[in-house]
Design a protein around this motif. Structure first.
Motif, short mmCIF file in Angstrom:
data_model
loop_
_atom_site.label_atom_id
_atom_site.label_comp_id
_atom_site.label_asym_id
_atom_site.label_seq_id
_atom_site.Cartn_x
_atom_site.Cartn_y
_atom_site.Cartn_z
N UNK A 3 -8.84 14.38 2.05
CA UNK A 3 -9.23 13.03 1.61
C UNK A 3 -7.95 12.28 1.25
N UNK A 4 -7.67 11.22 2.00
CA UNK A 4 -6.47 10.42 1.77
C UNK A 4 -6.84 9.12 1.07
N UNK A 5 -5.93 8.65 0.27
CA UNK A 5 -6.16 7.41 -0.49
C UNK A 5 -5.09 6.38 -0.17
N UNK A 6 -5.53 5.15 0.04
CA UNK A 6 -4.62 4.00 0.15
C UNK A 6 -4.75 3.20 -1.15
N UNK A 7 -3.64 2.99 -1.84
CA UNK A 7 -3.66 2.36 -3.15
C UNK A 7 -2.64 1.22 -3.19
N UNK A 8 -3.10 0.02 -3.64
CA UNK A 8 -2.13 -1.08 -3.74
C UNK A 8 -1.41 -1.00 -5.08
N UNK A 9 -0.48 -1.93 -5.30
CA UNK A 9 0.35 -1.90 -6.50
C UNK A 9 0.03 -3.06 -7.45
N UNK A 10 -1.19 -3.55 -7.32
CA UNK A 10 -1.63 -4.61 -8.23
C UNK A 10 -1.89 -4.07 -9.62
N UNK A 32 0.83 -1.21 0.00
CA UNK A 32 0.00 0.00 0.00
C UNK A 32 0.86 1.26 0.00
N UNK A 33 0.42 2.24 -0.77
CA UNK A 33 1.01 3.58 -0.70
C UNK A 33 -0.12 4.59 -0.46
N UNK A 34 0.23 5.70 0.25
CA UNK A 34 -0.75 6.68 0.68
C UNK A 34 -0.53 7.99 -0.06
N UNK A 35 -1.61 8.71 -0.29
CA UNK A 35 -1.52 10.02 -0.93
C UNK A 35 -2.74 10.84 -0.54
N UNK A 57 -6.04 -1.32 -6.97
CA UNK A 57 -7.29 -1.07 -6.24
C UNK A 57 -6.99 -0.06 -5.14
N UNK A 58 -8.00 0.75 -4.76
CA UNK A 58 -7.76 1.82 -3.78
C UNK A 58 -8.99 2.03 -2.91
#
Length: 576
Positions: A529-536, A485-488, A540-541
């Motif tokens: 508003x923060x987003x958690x996004x995987x690296x697949x 997961x990465x956050x932004x 998916x987020x």
């Protein structure tokens, strides 16, 4: 193929390729291909274009990785052309023995997607074996008193080929005293009987030299010969007589050595030494499984029998009296199968990993069932044990496919221990089990999930720039990049140009940092508003809101209304 040119020339004169394609509808597609070739084709010879017969183009071959799944490497597939090639020597007699039909069955495997195709190759016999006698010469003693019409069983020849290429008849060189009759045993094999045509007179001729020829009907025919020396003995009124010309008996394959099989009986009407009978095998050197009591005529088991090796024995016995006269009979011993072989399950072409989004009916593995017994003892039922999302489908005789039969979810069950039990129909039945662990591969089917539905944080004004003010956290049960997961920050109620000067978030940890000192008097609250996004792939987020409340501090000095009025009046006086 240079070595295959001659074979293809043979094929032009006599068709050897008869492919047919049978599609069985359903998710687990099955194809059947059949070829016919002669035995002893040289290594590298072309059997047929398997890729083409399966509907695969040359351009598909590198990705489909067409190959053969077989216990013995009789055939290979050309990776470039898709041609099915002879991989090792094809000796029909060694592979199938005397079976009337000889078929090699195996599975062709194609990847991407995984498919199994049943392939049968019929091996045709060629006349590459001549009939062979067990010995090159036979000695026969016949009394001069023997009457015309008497018959004497001679040693037989053996031919490894089948059909017209196998032994068909015997011939005797022309002579005045003897003729030949071709006889056939219950198993279809042939043997010769010598017939006395005219009386013998020892005073005129003491011996006869005859030539026995065994012939097949191949193209061209092959043959071999044996010499028969007939010695004429002095008159002995009566030869021995067996109670039966043919004895038949059945024994179970598990009888122990020393067990009696049967007893042959012979009588002689003479007296004294001429009536003393001894028994023997006419081809004693070839009989290894049985023993014969030369006095009583009792046959016993000498070595352990095995139905899977030899199903029937045909033995010629000889009874000889003291005067040298003989009689012969045939003993046929049928070996009966018992359920003494446990069925085996062998996994072939097993996938290393099964992706969790695999469709229903997808091929997972190929199963081969082995049972050396025959009849009901060799008929096997396969069962998949336990509650697992798989099932087995019958592909061909003793071949099954393991296919998916339910939804796979790696996050719930990362692997399955699959057990197949094979049980034969013998009495009592025998069974065995074989297990394999199937590993489920991850796909990106889970979006990150934040630990809280929303976040609220209180920050006192005049905070130090660069200090952390909050941390958000999310989890993803997928593996590897799918769960990394990465956050932004994707949105805010702050001006977009001003956002970066207020806050930032660590992509790795989810820690939110203040980029400046907040001033309660200027900004009392803002929302991110923060987003958690995987690296697949695709990624998916998930989003979450973070509300920042800026708290007040006593950082501004107080002043009175009186002081303010006095200053105003003084300024007016000066101005006037």
């Amino acid at each position: 193929m240079g070595s295959g040119a001659a074979e293809r020339g043979w094929a032009e004169r006599r068709p050897v390729l008869f492919p047919f394609l049978l599609s069985l509808f359903g998710p687990a597609l099955s194809e059947q291909i059949r070829y016919r070739i002669p035995e002893e084709m040289s290594e590298g010879s072309v059997v047929g274009n398997l890729g083409k017969d399966l509907g695969l183009s040359v351009h598909e071959l590198p990705t489909r990785q067409l190959r053969i799944s077989s216990e013995k490497a009789y055939f290979t597939v050309s990776a470039k052309s898709g041609e099915l090639l002879v991989g090792s020597r094809l000796d029909r007699e060694q592979i199938c023995g005397k079976k009337p039909a000889c078929t090699l069955e195996f599975e062709a495997v194609a990847e991407n997607p995984l498919n199994f195709y049943h392939v049968s190759v019929d091996i045709e016999d060629i006349n590459d074996h001549s009939p062979k006698f067990t010995q090159t010469s036979f000695d026969l003693q016949i009394s001069e008193s023997t009457k015309p019409g008497a018959r004497f069983i001679l040693g037989s020849a053996h031919d490894a080929d089948i059909g017209t290429n196998s032994l068909q008849n015997y011939q005797l060189n022309p002579n005045d005293h003897f003729s030949l009759v071709n006889k056939e045993k219950q198993d279809g094999s042939k043997y010769p009987e010598l017939v006395l045509k005219t009386p013998l007179d020892r005073e005129e001729q003491k011996s006869y030299q005859l030539t026995l020829t065994a012939l097949d009907c191949g193209d061209p025919p092959l043959s071999s010969t044996a010499q028969i020396q007939v010695l004429v003995t002095d008159a002995n009124d009566n030869p021995p007589v067996f109670s039966q010309e043919l004895y038949r008996v059945s024994v179970l394959e598990n009888v122990l050595p020393g067990t009696p099989v049967l007893r042959v009986m012979a009588t002689d009407q003479d007296e004294g030494v001429n009536a003393q009978i001894t028994f023997s095998f006419t081809e004693a050197g070839q009989i290894t499984q049985f023993d014969l009591n030369s006095i009583t005529g009792e046959i016993t088991i000498l070595n352990t029998l095995d139905f899977e090796e030899v199903k029937e024995y045909s033995i010629v016995l000889e009874a000889r009296d003291g005067g040298g006269m003989i009689a012969q009979c045939t003993v046929e011993i049928e070996v009966q199968d018992i359920n003494d072989n446990i069925p085996e399950v062998v996994f072939q072409s097993l996938r290393d990993i099964i992706m969790e989004d695999t469709n229903l009916g997808t091929h997972v593995a190929l199963l081969k069932i082995r049972d050396k017994d025959s009849g009901h003892n060799g008929e096997v039922i396969c069962k998949l044990e336990g509650d697992v999302p798989f099932k087995i489908l019958s592909s061909s005789r003793n071949t099954y496919k393991l296919v998916t039969d339910g939804i796979l979810d790696r996050e719930q069950t990362p692997e399955y221990n699959v057990t197949i039990t094979a049980t034969d129909r013998g009495k009592p039945p025998l069974s065995s089990s074989s297990s394999v662990t199937l590993h489920i591969g991850d796909v990106n089917d889970n979006a990150p999930v934040f630990e809280q539905p929303s976040y609220v944080v209180h920050v006192a004004e005049n905070n130090p720039p660069g200090a952390p003010i909050a941390q958000v956290g999310a989890s993803d049960p997928d593996l590897g990049p799918n769960g990394r997961i990465s956050y932004s920050i994707v949105a805010s109620d702050l001006e977009p140009r001003a956002l970066a000067s207020y806050v930032s978030v660590s992509a790795q940890s989810g820690v939110v940092f203040a980029q400046r000192a907040f001033d309660h008097e200027q900004l009392r609250a803002f929302e991110l508003t923060l987003q958690a996004r995987d690296q697949g792939s695709p990624a998916l987020s998930a989003n979450v809101s973070l509300r920042v409340l800026v708290g007040d501090r006593n950082d501004n000095p107080k002043y009175s209304q009186r002081s303010s009025s006095h200053s105003t009046i003084s300024r007016r006086k000066i101005e006037s």
